[in-house]
Write an enzyme that holds these catalytic residues in place. Sequence first.
Site, PDB file in Angstrom:
ATOM      1  CG  MET A   1      -5.658  -5.097  -2.815  1.00 58.02           C
ATOM      2  SD  MET A   1      -4.550  -6.094  -2.095  1.00 58.02           S
ATOM      3  CE  MET A   1      -5.831  -7.214  -1.512  1.00 58.02           C
TER       4      MET A   1
ATOM      5  CG  ASP B   1      -1.817  -1.196   1.382  1.00 59.74           C
ATOM      6  OD1 ASP B   1      -2.142  -1.874   0.348  1.00 59.74           O
ATOM      7  OD2 ASP B   1      -2.251  -1.583   2.496  1.00 59.74           O
TER       8      ASP B   1
HETATM    9  O1  F6P Z   1      -2.358  -3.886   3.482  1.00 64.61           O
HETATM   10  C1  F6P Z   1      -2.180  -4.732   2.143  1.00 64.61           C
HETATM   11  C2  F6P Z   1      -3.496  -4.989   1.945  1.00 64.61           C
HETATM   12  O2  F6P Z   1      -3.425  -5.948   1.027  1.00 64.61           O
HETATM   13  C3  F6P Z   1      -4.342  -4.012   1.504  1.00 64.61           C
HETATM   14  O3  F6P Z   1      -4.137  -3.601   0.628  1.00 64.61           O
HETATM   15  C4  F6P Z   1      -5.843  -4.472   1.740  1.00 64.61           C
HETATM   16  O4  F6P Z   1      -6.932  -3.821   2.264  1.00 64.61           O
HETATM   17  C5  F6P Z   1      -5.517  -5.505   2.852  1.00 64.61           C
HETATM   18  O5  F6P Z   1      -4.379  -5.812   2.887  1.00 64.61           O
HETATM   19  C6  F6P Z   1      -6.291  -6.907   2.853  1.00 64.61           C
HETATM   20  O6  F6P Z   1      -5.864  -7.484   4.297  1.00 64.61           O
HETATM   21  P1  F6P Z   1      -6.134  -9.076   4.630  1.00 64.61           P
HETATM   22  O7  F6P Z   1      -4.991  -9.850   4.235  1.00 64.61           O
HETATM   23  O8  F6P Z   1      -6.626  -8.864   5.697  1.00 64.61           O
HETATM   24  O9  F6P Z   1      -7.458  -9.407   3.616  1.00 64.61           O
END
Ligand code: F6P
Length: 337
Positions: free
Chosen positions: A174, A132
């Site tokens: 994302m 991110d």
């Molecule tokens: O922080 C990285 C990320 O891939 C974000 O872009 C996304 O919102 C989140 O993690 C998704 O997280 P999880 O692995 O908890 O689904």
Amino acid sequence: MRIGILSSGGDCPGINATIRGIGKTAIMHYNMDVIGIHNGFSGILQKDIRELDERSLSGILNLGGTILGTSREKAFRKLIIPDDSHSSVIKQRCAELALDCIVCIGGNGTQKTSGLLSGIGLNVIGIPKTIDNDVWGTDITFGFDTAVNIATEAIDRLHSTANAHKRVMVVEVMGHHAGWIALYAGMAGGADVILLPELGFDINKVNDAVMDRAHKGKPYSIVVVAEGLRTAGGETRPTGYIAGKIEKETGIETRETVLGYIQRGGNPSPFDRNLATRLGGHASELIARKEFGRMVCMNGNEVGSIPLSEVAGKLKLVPPRHDLIVQGERMGISFGI
Ligand code: F6P
């Protein structure tokens, strides 16, 4: 010295490269012992560890994911209360593991937890990682370049099918609350509309941009949407809403694509491998100098570090007048505002 390494939070390409950077530098240059802690902070409580030697750190530079495993650390963070019995358990575990320092590889949540651990007297170094690119205090995080490459390639591919069918393609990338991936991949992929949480959006402006292109004889458009975007009513995941509105109000057939975890998996780009290696090596250097309680970071092209206490609770968002936004607007790209 004996150092422990853990990875916490969502994975991203480049974690193994940084584990290698920390470990090989610590072992070969500083003569330290290196321990891998499994599954994030919970591995400390469960004493779930393994010795890492030079051999076990070979062959992992280009691997995605993390050889140590990872987990979200919120439950662990709640245990870190100064002068509380829970925090003494954490300290006791670190003493039992004979760790002189813990290197915590992670995003914002991890850096917050690392700061709290430092606050209860443990020696901690943070390494920022996330696709991110939203960790405050560093100009860039590893994982971001790889994710931008993947998202850009996807947008390139959507161009040809959009053109063939004369459709609008809405693609969600994302980025959590930040629009870094949408901005960089959108610009690199030649998107026609780029929507960022930092700017908000007006659906009429999006439709105007699509119709404007149609009137100019360009019957297809690419709309890149950051996952953190919210509708005026605060609804999450507006990609379907945006695609539906475009089709209804412009009359142009519209399709949506959510890229999701493809952006996070697989091998790191060469840029991310080198960035991760530099940050990892610098973490070992800080440990050798006993400069604890810091997060390694990039200032421009220089590796540096800042106190973990300065990082906690902050987000690095896209500045509304970011150079790429200004440049995009000058070239007729719509940001939906
Ligand atoms: O922080 C990285 C990320 O891939 C974000 O872009 C996304 O919102 C989140 O993690 C998704 O997280 P999880 O692995 O908890 O689904």
